[in-house]
Scaffold this motif. Sequence first.
Motif, mmCIF file in Angstrom:
data_model
loop_
_atom_site.group_PDB
_atom_site.id
_atom_site.type_symbol
_atom_site.label_atom_id
_atom_site.label_comp_id
_atom_site.label_asym_id
_atom_site.label_seq_id
_atom_site.Cartn_x
_atom_site.Cartn_y
_atom_site.Cartn_z
ATOM 1 N N MET A 137 -19.721 -8.424 -4.417
ATOM 2 C CA MET A 137 -20.719 -7.382 -4.424
ATOM 3 C C MET A 137 -20.010 -6.037 -4.348
ATOM 4 O O MET A 137 -19.248 -5.777 -3.426
ATOM 5 C CB MET A 137 -21.643 -7.580 -3.221
ATOM 6 N N THR A 138 -20.246 -5.202 -5.320
ATOM 7 C CA THR A 138 -19.586 -3.898 -5.342
ATOM 8 C C THR A 138 -20.513 -2.836 -4.765
ATOM 9 O O THR A 138 -21.733 -2.941 -4.844
ATOM 10 C CB THR A 138 -19.206 -3.511 -6.783
ATOM 11 N N GLU A 139 -19.879 -1.831 -4.197
ATOM 12 C CA GLU A 139 -20.640 -0.726 -3.623
ATOM 13 C C GLU A 139 -20.889 0.326 -4.698
ATOM 14 O O GLU A 139 -20.022 0.618 -5.511
ATOM 15 C CB GLU A 139 -19.863 -0.074 -2.492
ATOM 16 N N SER A 140 -22.077 0.903 -4.649
ATOM 17 C CA SER A 140 -22.366 2.000 -5.562
ATOM 18 C C SER A 140 -21.774 3.284 -4.982
ATOM 19 O O SER A 140 -21.303 3.320 -3.845
ATOM 20 C CB SER A 140 -23.865 2.143 -5.765
ATOM 21 N N ASN A 141 -21.784 4.350 -5.776
ATOM 22 C CA ASN A 141 -21.276 5.628 -5.292
ATOM 23 C C ASN A 141 -22.081 6.145 -4.115
ATOM 24 O O ASN A 141 -21.533 6.771 -3.207
ATOM 25 C CB ASN A 141 -21.265 6.659 -6.422
ATOM 26 N N ASN A 142 -23.406 5.890 -4.127
ATOM 27 C CA ASN A 142 -24.238 6.314 -2.996
ATOM 28 C C ASN A 142 -23.807 5.622 -1.711
ATOM 29 O O ASN A 142 -23.745 6.240 -0.654
ATOM 30 C CB ASN A 142 -25.711 6.022 -3.270
ATOM 31 N N GLU A 143 -23.524 4.329 -1.791
ATOM 32 C CA GLU A 143 -23.110 3.591 -0.604
ATOM 33 C C GLU A 143 -21.751 4.051 -0.110
ATOM 34 O O GLU A 143 -21.530 4.175 1.090
ATOM 35 C CB GLU A 143 -23.098 2.095 -0.897
ATOM 36 N N LYS A 144 -20.830 4.319 -1.026
ATOM 37 C CA LYS A 144 -19.509 4.803 -0.619
ATOM 38 C C LYS A 144 -19.615 6.166 0.041
ATOM 39 O O LYS A 144 -19.008 6.395 1.102
ATOM 40 C CB LYS A 144 -18.574 4.873 -1.832
ATOM 41 N N THR A 145 -20.376 7.072 -0.573
ATOM 42 C CA THR A 145 -20.551 8.401 0.004
ATOM 43 C C THR A 145 -21.239 8.306 1.363
ATOM 44 O O THR A 145 -20.857 8.987 2.309
ATOM 45 C CB THR A 145 -21.384 9.291 -0.944
ATOM 46 N N HIS A 146 -22.242 7.446 1.452
ATOM 47 C CA HIS A 146 -22.958 7.256 2.710
ATOM 48 C C HIS A 146 -22.009 6.754 3.797
ATOM 49 O O HIS A 146 -22.034 7.239 4.934
ATOM 50 C CB HIS A 146 -24.112 6.274 2.510
ATOM 51 N N ASN A 147 -21.173 5.782 3.473
ATOM 52 C CA ASN A 147 -20.237 5.238 4.462
ATOM 53 C C ASN A 147 -19.215 6.276 4.908
ATOM 54 O O ASN A 147 -18.871 6.356 6.088
ATOM 55 C CB ASN A 147 -19.531 4.004 3.906
ATOM 56 N N ILE A 148 -18.721 7.088 3.986
ATOM 57 C CA ILE A 148 -17.750 8.124 4.342
ATOM 58 C C ILE A 148 -18.394 9.172 5.246
ATOM 59 O O ILE A 148 -17.819 9.568 6.267
ATOM 60 C CB ILE A 148 -17.157 8.767 3.070
ATOM 61 N N LEU A 149 -19.600 9.621 4.888
ATOM 62 C CA LEU A 149 -20.288 10.614 5.711
ATOM 63 C C LEU A 149 -20.644 10.048 7.083
ATOM 64 O O LEU A 149 -20.537 10.740 8.099
ATOM 65 C CB LEU A 149 -21.546 11.115 5.005
ATOM 66 N N ARG A 150 -21.066 8.791 7.112
ATOM 67 C CA ARG A 150 -21.409 8.161 8.396
ATOM 68 C C ARG A 150 -20.190 8.072 9.302
ATOM 69 O O ARG A 150 -20.268 8.368 10.497
ATOM 70 C CB ARG A 150 -21.987 6.769 8.136
ATOM 71 N N LEU A 151 -19.040 7.710 8.745
ATOM 72 C CA LEU A 151 -17.816 7.648 9.528
ATOM 73 C C LEU A 151 -17.419 9.030 10.037
ATOM 74 O O LEU A 151 -17.040 9.185 11.203
ATOM 75 C CB LEU A 151 -16.690 7.041 8.697
ATOM 76 N N ALA A 152 -17.538 10.050 9.195
ATOM 77 C CA ALA A 152 -17.204 11.416 9.613
ATOM 78 C C ALA A 152 -18.131 11.894 10.720
ATOM 79 O O ALA A 152 -17.679 12.532 11.693
ATOM 80 C CB ALA A 152 -17.274 12.358 8.418
ATOM 81 N N ILE A 153 -19.407 11.571 10.624
ATOM 82 C CA ILE A 153 -20.351 11.974 11.670
ATOM 83 C C ILE A 153 -20.053 11.241 12.971
ATOM 84 O O ILE A 153 -20.089 11.841 14.055
ATOM 85 C CB ILE A 153 -21.799 11.731 11.198
ATOM 86 N N LEU A 154 -19.749 9.960 12.902
ATOM 87 C CA LEU A 154 -19.429 9.208 14.120
ATOM 88 C C LEU A 154 -18.160 9.725 14.787
ATOM 89 O O LEU A 154 -18.078 9.801 16.021
ATOM 90 C CB LEU A 154 -19.307 7.719 13.800
ATOM 91 N N ILE A 155 -17.179 10.110 13.988
ATOM 92 C CA ILE A 155 -15.960 10.701 14.557
ATOM 93 C C ILE A 155 -16.297 12.042 15.202
ATOM 94 O O ILE A 155 -15.788 12.376 16.279
ATOM 95 C CB ILE A 155 -14.872 10.840 13.477
ATOM 96 N N GLY A 156 -17.190 12.821 14.562
ATOM 97 C CA GLY A 156 -17.615 14.088 15.141
ATOM 98 C C GLY A 156 -18.347 13.902 16.467
ATOM 99 O O GLY A 156 -18.152 14.666 17.413
ATOM 100 N N ILE A 157 -19.196 12.887 16.548
ATOM 101 C CA ILE A 157 -19.908 12.596 17.796
ATOM 102 C C ILE A 157 -18.916 12.220 18.889
ATOM 103 O O ILE A 157 -18.982 12.714 20.013
ATOM 104 C CB ILE A 157 -20.936 11.466 17.591
ATOM 105 N N LEU A 158 -17.979 11.345 18.560
ATOM 106 C CA LEU A 158 -16.974 10.928 19.537
ATOM 107 C C LEU A 158 -16.134 12.111 19.991
ATOM 108 O O LEU A 158 -15.849 12.258 21.185
ATOM 109 C CB LEU A 158 -16.082 9.838 18.944
#
Length: 127
Positions: free
Chosen positions: A1-22
Amino acid sequence: MTESNNEKTHNILRLAILIGILGGILIGGTPIIALISVVVGMVLLYSIQRKYKVTLADERIQQIRLKAGDATFRVFGVGFALLFFINYYHPFIRPLTSEDAGSMFAYIASMMMTCNLVFYAYYKSRM
């Protein structure tokens, strides 16, 4: 199962936000700054989920999460009941100071998260 560009962008932004929260929690120093960083992070996570319309959980993943949470709750419920009864009949826990209680709750939370991750991995491999 491949990720679409939306899913990749979503995962990158989610990781950046979680790092910002931490980072806000660790660097903030006061509970108010930590609370503000968590609330802002949750709002941002919700907004990017709606913007990119990514399905984060299907029925199978929800079932796995329910089973893992239930198993974790049972393990810690039985563990705390046994600890209470053992301590009631043979006291070995001394009265806790506020620092000890804070450390104890941090250890319990980390143990519960670890236990939940282990059960999640187990049920994911079984389904």
